[in-house]
Enzyme design. Sequence first.
Site, mmCIF file in Angstrom:
data_model
loop_
_atom_site.group_PDB
_atom_site.id
_atom_site.type_symbol
_atom_site.label_atom_id
_atom_site.label_comp_id
_atom_site.label_asym_id
_atom_site.label_seq_id
_atom_site.Cartn_x
_atom_site.Cartn_y
_atom_site.Cartn_z
ATOM 1 N N GLY A 48 0.772 -1.229 0.000
ATOM 2 C CA GLY A 48 0.000 0.000 0.000
ATOM 3 C C GLY A 48 0.808 1.286 0.000
ATOM 4 O O GLY A 48 0.245 2.358 0.251
ATOM 5 N N ILE A 108 1.105 6.276 4.939
ATOM 6 C CA ILE A 108 1.239 5.581 6.216
ATOM 7 C C ILE A 108 2.075 4.319 6.037
ATOM 8 O O ILE A 108 2.924 3.994 6.872
ATOM 9 C CB ILE A 108 -0.150 5.231 6.776
ATOM 10 N N ASP A 163 -1.944 -4.911 -7.504
ATOM 11 C CA ASP A 163 -3.298 -4.377 -7.498
ATOM 12 C C ASP A 163 -4.185 -5.501 -6.977
ATOM 13 O O ASP A 163 -4.352 -6.522 -7.640
ATOM 14 C CB ASP A 163 -3.708 -3.974 -8.917
ATOM 15 N N VAL A 164 -4.718 -5.343 -5.762
ATOM 16 C CA VAL A 164 -5.458 -6.448 -5.136
ATOM 17 C C VAL A 164 -6.725 -6.797 -5.899
ATOM 18 O O VAL A 164 -7.329 -7.848 -5.653
ATOM 19 C CB VAL A 164 -5.776 -6.156 -3.652
ATOM 20 N N VAL A 217 -4.218 -0.750 2.481
ATOM 21 C CA VAL A 217 -4.886 -0.655 1.186
ATOM 22 C C VAL A 217 -6.358 -0.349 1.412
ATOM 23 O O VAL A 217 -7.033 -1.063 2.166
ATOM 24 C CB VAL A 217 -4.749 -1.977 0.402
ATOM 25 N N TYR A 277 -17.230 10.589 6.535
ATOM 26 C CA TYR A 277 -16.500 9.331 6.318
ATOM 27 C C TYR A 277 -17.383 8.335 5.557
ATOM 28 O O TYR A 277 -16.881 7.438 4.883
ATOM 29 C CB TYR A 277 -16.043 8.756 7.661
ATOM 30 N N LYS A 304 -14.673 -0.175 7.256
ATOM 31 C CA LYS A 304 -13.613 -0.314 8.261
ATOM 32 C C LYS A 304 -14.111 -1.090 9.483
ATOM 33 O O LYS A 304 -13.332 -1.793 10.143
ATOM 34 C CB LYS A 304 -13.093 1.060 8.677
ATOM 35 N N LYS A 321 -2.474 13.675 6.597
ATOM 36 C CA LYS A 321 -2.498 14.207 5.243
ATOM 37 C C LYS A 321 -1.885 13.191 4.281
ATOM 38 O O LYS A 321 -0.702 13.236 3.968
ATOM 39 C CB LYS A 321 -1.729 15.526 5.171
ATOM 40 N N THR A 322 -2.705 12.257 3.824
ATOM 41 C CA THR A 322 -2.275 11.281 2.839
ATOM 42 C C THR A 322 -3.120 11.450 1.584
ATOM 43 O O THR A 322 -4.176 12.074 1.600
ATOM 44 C CB THR A 322 -2.448 9.846 3.362
ATOM 45 N N ALA A 373 -4.852 9.194 0.055
ATOM 46 C CA ALA A 373 -6.144 8.522 0.217
ATOM 47 C C ALA A 373 -7.124 9.387 1.001
ATOM 48 O O ALA A 373 -8.296 9.505 0.645
ATOM 49 C CB ALA A 373 -5.948 7.181 0.917
#
Length: 260
Positions: free
Chosen positions: A19, A26, A70-71, A98, A161, A168, A198-199, A201
Amino acid sequence: MTQLPDGNALAGKRALVLGVANAHSIAYGCARVFHRLGAEIALTYLNEKARPYVEPLARELEAPIFLPCDVQRDGDLDAVFRRIGETWGGLDIALHSVAFAPKQDLQGRLVDSSAEGFTVAMDVSCHSFIRMARLAAPLMPEGGTLLTMSYHGANKVVPNYNLMGPVKAALESAVRYLAYELGKQDIRVHAVSPGPLKTRAASGLKDFDLLLTEAVQRAPIGELVDIDDVGLTAAYLTTPYAAHLTGMTVYVDGGLSIMA
């Protein structure tokens, strides 16, 4: 930025990190800490578009295994574990960072989410961790640690979210069931739940900048965590210091999650 420790707590360990998208990921923070503590690292990148951002990081971490994954693409995850078996013969740590949901479903209300979007989000963000566990377990005959990344929105409603909250939540439940099923093989399973970061994703979430500002204001320590904070917690969970911990969701959020 958090100061990284020197040491050899993970010397001789072999760690797969799925990922990494760029130097702000992260997953990269975790891989960097693992490497700093002596582990040998395997890294994956999503596709050829992502490769230029990840390849310099693989060189920095002296990763002998660097493959696309790529899963959602048949065979990619299997190829990664086949290479690990051929190159290392075994594995001690596998970290899954991921997650994905189609933009329309991610930024819209949960009640309006499409069946297709929900299915994709669940497959990429949750079931791929289960598939990773299934492939990793045979390479951990003497035990090991499986890690994945969650968020507080799995347990409490975090405005905007949306779709990812239930996804999740499913991931955290999968962690508990995998911990139960793999415990007899001395394989420990955890979710790490960072505060807002701050990513790339996270930038897809609606009004994410407001979420960051609120996190700083509400967190007891009064500042955001960074990717190295997450990496240090992930590393701790892979060491003998955490030998009798499994099935947990460990928060790394400056105390934000304890606030009403």
